[in-house]
Write a protein that holds these residues in place. Structure first.
Motif, PDB file in Angstrom:
ATOM      1  N   ASN A  78       3.369   4.125  -4.459  1.00 47.54           N
ATOM      2  CA  ASN A  78       2.262   3.850  -5.353  1.00 47.54           C
ATOM      3  C   ASN A  78       1.768   2.415  -5.140  1.00 47.54           C
ATOM      4  OD1 ASN A  78       1.392   2.694  -8.222  1.00 47.54           O
ATOM      5  ND2 ASN A  78       0.922   4.871  -8.156  1.00 47.54           N
ATOM      6  N   THR A  79       0.480   2.255  -4.969  1.00 46.00           N
ATOM      7  CA  THR A  79      -0.067   0.940  -4.628  1.00 46.00           C
ATOM      8  C   THR A  79       0.072  -0.070  -5.766  1.00 46.00           C
ATOM      9  OG1 THR A  79      -2.276   1.680  -5.308  1.00 46.00           O
ATOM     10  CG2 THR A  79      -1.703   1.897  -2.974  1.00 46.00           C
ATOM     11  N   ILE A  80      -0.028   0.379  -7.011  1.00 43.31           N
ATOM     12  CA  ILE A  80       0.107  -0.547  -8.140  1.00 43.31           C
ATOM     13  C   ILE A  80       1.550  -1.014  -8.256  1.00 43.31           C
ATOM     14  CG2 ILE A  80      -0.016  -0.753 -10.648  1.00 43.31           C
ATOM     15  CD1 ILE A  80      -2.407   1.112 -10.609  1.00 43.31           C
ATOM     16  N   LEU A  81       2.491  -0.068  -8.242  1.00 41.76           N
ATOM     17  CA  LEU A  81       3.905  -0.425  -8.374  1.00 41.76           C
ATOM     18  C   LEU A  81       4.388  -1.261  -7.188  1.00 41.76           C
ATOM     19  CD1 LEU A  81       5.490   2.896  -9.692  1.00 41.76           C
ATOM     20  CD2 LEU A  81       4.292   1.114 -10.954  1.00 41.76           C
ATOM     21  N   ASN A  82       3.795  -1.038  -6.038  1.00 47.34           N
ATOM     22  CA  ASN A  82       4.262  -1.721  -4.833  1.00 47.34           C
ATOM     23  C   ASN A  82       3.479  -2.992  -4.530  1.00 47.34           C
ATOM     24  OD1 ASN A  82       6.236  -1.692  -2.794  1.00 47.34           O
ATOM     25  ND2 ASN A  82       4.747  -0.976  -1.280  1.00 47.34           N
ATOM     26  N   SER A 535      12.961   6.215   1.217  1.00 48.86           N
ATOM     27  CA  SER A 535      13.910   5.240   1.762  1.00 48.86           C
ATOM     28  C   SER A 535      13.354   4.502   2.974  1.00 48.86           C
ATOM     29  CB  SER A 535      15.224   5.926   2.128  1.00 48.86           C
ATOM     30  OG  SER A 535      14.999   6.928   3.109  1.00 48.86           O
ATOM     31  N   THR A 536      12.608   5.200   3.816  1.00 45.25           N
ATOM     32  CA  THR A 536      12.040   4.559   5.006  1.00 45.25           C
ATOM     33  C   THR A 536      10.818   3.731   4.652  1.00 45.25           C
ATOM     34  OG1 THR A 536      12.843   6.347   6.439  1.00 45.25           O
ATOM     35  CG2 THR A 536      11.071   4.961   7.307  1.00 45.25           C
ATOM     36  N   GLN A 537       9.961   4.278   3.798  1.00 44.88           N
ATOM     37  CA  GLN A 537       8.720   3.578   3.442  1.00 44.88           C
ATOM     38  C   GLN A 537       8.976   2.371   2.534  1.00 44.88           C
ATOM     39  OE1 GLN A 537       5.261   6.282   2.579  1.00 44.88           O
ATOM     40  NE2 GLN A 537       6.822   7.863   2.625  1.00 44.88           N
ATOM     41  N   LEU A 538      10.030   2.435   1.733  1.00 45.00           N
ATOM     42  CA  LEU A 538      10.344   1.344   0.804  1.00 45.00           C
ATOM     43  C   LEU A 538      11.799   0.900   0.987  1.00 45.00           C
ATOM     44  CD1 LEU A 538       8.721   2.552  -2.558  1.00 45.00           C
ATOM     45  CD2 LEU A 538       7.835   0.831  -0.980  1.00 45.00           C
ATOM     46  N   PRO A 539      12.137   0.311   2.112  1.00 46.48           N
ATOM     47  CA  PRO A 539      13.549  -0.061   2.331  1.00 46.48           C
ATOM     48  C   PRO A 539      14.082  -1.043   1.292  1.00 46.48           C
ATOM     49  CG  PRO A 539      12.103  -1.098   3.945  1.00 46.48           C
ATOM     50  CD  PRO A 539      11.271  -0.081   3.233  1.00 46.48           C
ATOM     51  N   ASN A 540      13.198  -1.858   0.731  1.00 48.76           N
ATOM     52  CA  ASN A 540      13.617  -2.838  -0.278  1.00 48.76           C
ATOM     53  C   ASN A 540      13.107  -2.482  -1.674  1.00 48.76           C
ATOM     54  OD1 ASN A 540      14.883  -4.621   1.641  1.00 48.76           O
ATOM     55  ND2 ASN A 540      12.813  -5.160   2.318  1.00 48.76           N
ATOM     56  N   GLY A 541      12.681  -1.240  -1.858  1.00 47.37           N
ATOM     57  CA  GLY A 541      12.177  -0.812  -3.155  1.00 47.37           C
ATOM     58  C   GLY A 541      10.755  -1.278  -3.400  1.00 47.37           C
ATOM     59  N   TYR A 542      10.245  -0.981  -4.576  1.00 44.00           N
ATOM     60  CA  TYR A 542       8.883  -1.377  -4.937  1.00 44.00           C
ATOM     61  C   TYR A 542       8.783  -2.894  -5.053  1.00 44.00           C
ATOM     62  CZ  TYR A 542       7.566   3.452  -5.895  1.00 44.00           C
ATOM     63  OH  TYR A 542       7.276   4.788  -5.775  1.00 44.00           O
ATOM     64  N   GLN A 543       7.634  -3.428  -4.667  1.00 45.52           N
ATOM     65  CA  GLN A 543       7.439  -4.879  -4.618  1.00 45.52           C
ATOM     66  C   GLN A 543       6.295  -5.312  -5.549  1.00 45.52           C
ATOM     67  OE1 GLN A 543       9.569  -7.044  -2.816  1.00 45.52           O
ATOM     68  NE2 GLN A 543      10.681  -5.079  -2.871  1.00 45.52           N
ATOM     69  N   PHE A 544       6.367  -4.892  -6.787  1.00 49.92           N
ATOM     70  CA  PHE A 544       5.395  -5.297  -7.799  1.00 49.92           C
ATOM     71  C   PHE A 544       5.375  -6.822  -7.901  1.00 49.92           C
ATOM     72  CE2 PHE A 544       4.097  -6.080 -12.217  1.00 49.92           C
ATOM     73  CZ  PHE A 544       3.056  -5.186 -12.392  1.00 49.92           C
ATOM     74  N   ARG A 545       4.169  -7.390  -7.962  1.00 50.50           N
ATOM     75  CA  ARG A 545       4.013  -8.849  -8.055  1.00 50.50           C
ATOM     76  C   ARG A 545       3.781  -9.202  -9.528  1.00 50.50           C
ATOM     77  NH1 ARG A 545      -0.810  -8.466  -3.773  1.00 50.50           N
ATOM     78  NH2 ARG A 545      -1.323  -6.982  -5.423  1.00 50.50           N
ATOM     79  N   GLU A 546       4.845  -9.552 -10.217  1.00 54.15           N
ATOM     80  CA  GLU A 546       4.739  -9.755 -11.660  1.00 54.15           C
ATOM     81  C   GLU A 546       3.862 -10.936 -12.040  1.00 54.15           C
ATOM     82  OE1 GLU A 546       8.878 -11.367 -10.461  1.00 54.15           O
ATOM     83  OE2 GLU A 546       7.480  -9.785  -9.876  1.00 54.15           O
ATOM     84  N   SER A 547       3.537 -11.801 -11.082  1.00 54.53           N
ATOM     85  CA  SER A 547       2.663 -12.935 -11.387  1.00 54.53           C
ATOM     86  C   SER A 547       1.189 -12.561 -11.324  1.00 54.53           C
ATOM     87  CB  SER A 547       2.931 -14.082 -10.413  1.00 54.53           C
ATOM     88  OG  SER A 547       2.648 -13.677  -9.085  1.00 54.53           O
ATOM     89  N   GLN A 548       0.868 -11.315 -10.881  1.00 55.27           N
ATOM     90  CA  GLN A 548      -0.538 -10.934 -10.803  1.00 55.27           C
ATOM     91  C   GLN A 548      -0.821  -9.462 -11.094  1.00 55.27           C
ATOM     92  OE1 GLN A 548      -0.606 -11.757  -6.258  1.00 55.27           O
ATOM     93  NE2 GLN A 548      -2.379 -10.446  -6.596  1.00 55.27           N
ATOM     94  N   ASP A 549       0.139  -8.575 -10.882  1.00 50.85           N
ATOM     95  CA  ASP A 549      -0.171  -7.149 -10.908  1.00 50.85           C
ATOM     96  C   ASP A 549      -0.270  -6.537 -12.300  1.00 50.85           C
ATOM     97  OD1 ASP A 549      -0.614  -6.547  -8.229  1.00 50.85           O
ATOM     98  OD2 ASP A 549       1.527  -6.457  -7.796  1.00 50.85           O
TER      99      ASP A 549
END
Length: 571
Positions: A78-82, A535-549
């Motif tokens: 998901n683009t928002i969560l990531n 697992s392949t697409q998100l090896p480090n999990g979702y990358q939400f940017r809490e300072s902007q998203d």
């Protein structure tokens, strides 16, 4: 026939809007057009004008509603969560057009020559719609310019206004809803296919709870508002809910005394006019060209959308206590796992996902659910194994039919169950009171024990909000997640709770895979044997940017045209 009525009024209304946009540039109006002064003469003119806004209300179906959250997984991140949204270019004029058109109504309705009682309901609708549109913008952008009149191209001061603090916008929305309440008919008078007093009270609880929790949990961050008082909004939510609950309105929890059926059936009705819990909904009529794809998507074409283990593990056991889904997954996998949790857990679980032997369509094809297509193609794929069932109706003529299926399943905008949950959360936030009576109405309908507070430490799959919450609030939030599962509230909830810790650095999982059910298919599994689709697409999990998203960016053209507009944090 109401949908055809919406269509018939478009030409007349469009003419009025065209005149209002162009009257500063021409001296003479074509003789075949209605002038602004002539249009507003009768209550019918006002009604027709307001009908144009009903088709603008959202109509997403449940199988797609919770995509931007930890409740649902699709075949791509998901683009928002990531944190994949980019700075918006262009402008936002289309997002303001409905607000401008509402303000045109509010500037002109006084020209009507009919008796006020004949058109006051339409005035109430105008205030409701302005509140609705502004609330949508508030969630996206936060601080906003507030416009109470229709802008003209020569209104330079208005066009160059800076953004007002979001608390002023929220306060103005609540004032509009109070005005709507003065004029709107009740649900009993207007029906629940049209905006009514009950819907306005429900929206007031939603807005007030949203802003109260936003200001509490985003305090001392760039997203909070200096000097904001969350309790003011919690009190507004409580007051609106208590007015709706005081016995003066035709509301209640849909409960026919069949706990294994009532919650499930409520979401699958075509005609919801007699459902007292449904305060306002969108009706469909396939013969008039108005249908949706619910019954086809839920039966034959989930297109990857499926519930997550994170959602499933929120459901308590039938005894009202936390249930150990991971322990069960060690011995029961695939269909056995689905069957077992349906037997052991809150009946709202089996009302929300398909369980083996469930009848999916009974009218003609007699389709029975055998197993989720975790190895299916793009249209049939169920990435987690938890295939969404909520809002299906096996008795619908459209169940499982191809080409959208001409489904007429109603789309619920407001239901009394949400109001009870809004009240329970706001009441606890306000004074630490647990609204047992209201929460137990929902528990009783589902055949669950009365609401009780389980210690967080007893939860086998604890939820991490990124900060400490009391056991009581933890349990109230759990009840909200379960009752409103897959209805589109979860994104709203994690945003207002500042709860990116729910998913940042994590991946959502599926059910325990049984290789014997899918010979030759080898999905990626985690250490517990759960499907780990991303697992392949998100090896480090979702990358939400809490300072902007937590907010969208203001479109860049607007910043360029109006230097008084400040960009949102982080963009």
């Amino acid at each position: 026939m109401k949908n055809l009525k919406y269509t018939r009024i478009i030409l007349a209304v469009a003419t009025v809007l065209l005149i209002s946009s162009c009257e500063n540039f021409i001296d003479l109006q074509p003789l075949d057009q209605i002038s602004m002064d002539d249009y507003w003469k009768t209550s019918t003119d006002l009604e027709n004008y307001m009908l144009q806004f009903y088709p603008t209300l959202p109509s997403s179906i449940i199988v797609d509603a919770d995509m931007n959250s930890d409740n649902m997984l699709t075949s791509s991140p998901n683009t928002i969560l990531n944190g994949e949204r980019t700075l918006r270019t262009g402008n936002w004029k289309n997002e303001w057009s409905n607000l401008r058109n509402i303000n045109i109504f509010l500037e002109n309705y006084g020209k009507c020559e009919s008796e006020f009682d004949e058109y006051k309901h339409f005035l109430g609708e105008a205030y409701f719609f302005r509140a609705w549109y502004y609330f949508d913008l508030l969630q996206k952008y936060g601080d906003l310019p507030w416009y109470s009149k229709a802008l003209q191209l020569d209104d330079e001061d208005e066009l160059m206004k800076p953004r007002e603090p979001r608390t002023l916008i929220a306060d103005s929305i609540l004032v509009d809803l109070d005005k709507a309440l003065l004029y709107l008919n009740t649900r009993e008078e207007a029906g629940n296919n049209r905006i009514n007093k009950e819907a306005s009270l429900a929206l007031k609880t939603r807005v007030a709870l949203y802003e109260g929790t936003w200001q509490k949990y985003h305090a001392n961050t760039p997203f909070g508002t200096s000097g904001a008082n969350p309790d003011k909004y919690f009190q507004a939510c409580v007051d609106a809910a208590e007015e709706l609950m005081d016995g003066s309105y035709s509301v209640g929890v849909y409960n026919t005394g069949k706990p294994s059926e009532d919650y499930y059936k409520m979401f699958g009705f075509d005609n919801m006019s007699d459902v007292n819990e449904v305060l306002f909904y969108k009706a469909y009529n396939a013969d008039e060209g108005m249908s949706n794809s619910s019954q086809y998507r839920l039966v034959k074409s989930p297109t990857g959308s499926s519930a997550t283990m994170e959602l499933i593990s929120s459901y308590l056991g039938k005894n009202g206590e936390p249930y150990d889904y991971i322990e069960l997954s060690k011995t029961n996998k695939g269909n056995d796992f689905l069957t077992k949790i349906a037997e052991d857990c809150d009946p709202r679980l089996k009302s929300s996902i398909w369980i083996p032997e469930d009848v999916m369509a009974s009218v003609s094809d007699n389709i029975v659910f055998s197993m989720p297509n975790v190895n299916g193609g793009a249209l049939e794929l169920v990435v987690t194994g938890f295939q969404i069932k909520k809002s299906s109706n096996p008795e619908s003529p459209a169940a499982g039919k191809m080409s959208e299926g001409r489904s007429e399943t109603g789309h619920i905008y407001f239901r009394y169950g949400e109001v009870l949950l809004n009240y329970a959360e706001a009441k606890y936030e306000l004074d630490n009171t647990i609204a047992y009576a209201q929460l137990n109405l929902l528990r009783e309908r589902a055949g669950m024990p009365d609401f009780a507070v389980n210690p967080k430490e007893s939860d086998y799959s604890p939820v991490d909000y990124g900060y400490s919450v009391s056991d009581e609030l933890y349990e109230i939030r759990r009840e909200r997640r379960v009752e409103l599962a897959l209805e589109g509230f979860r994104e709203m909830d994690f945003m207002r709770w500042a709860a990116h810790s729910l998913f940042k650095g994590k991946r959502f999982k599926g059910y325990p895979f049984n290789s014997e059910e899918f010979p030759g298919f080898y999905p990626t599994l985690d250490e517990n044997g759960l499907i780990d689709y991303l697992s392949t697409q998100l090896p480090n999990g979702y990358q939400f940017r809490e300072s902007q998203d937590y907010l969208y960016s203001i479109p860049q053209d607007e910043i360029t045209l109006n230097p008084n507009l400040e960009q949102n944090p982080g963009w």
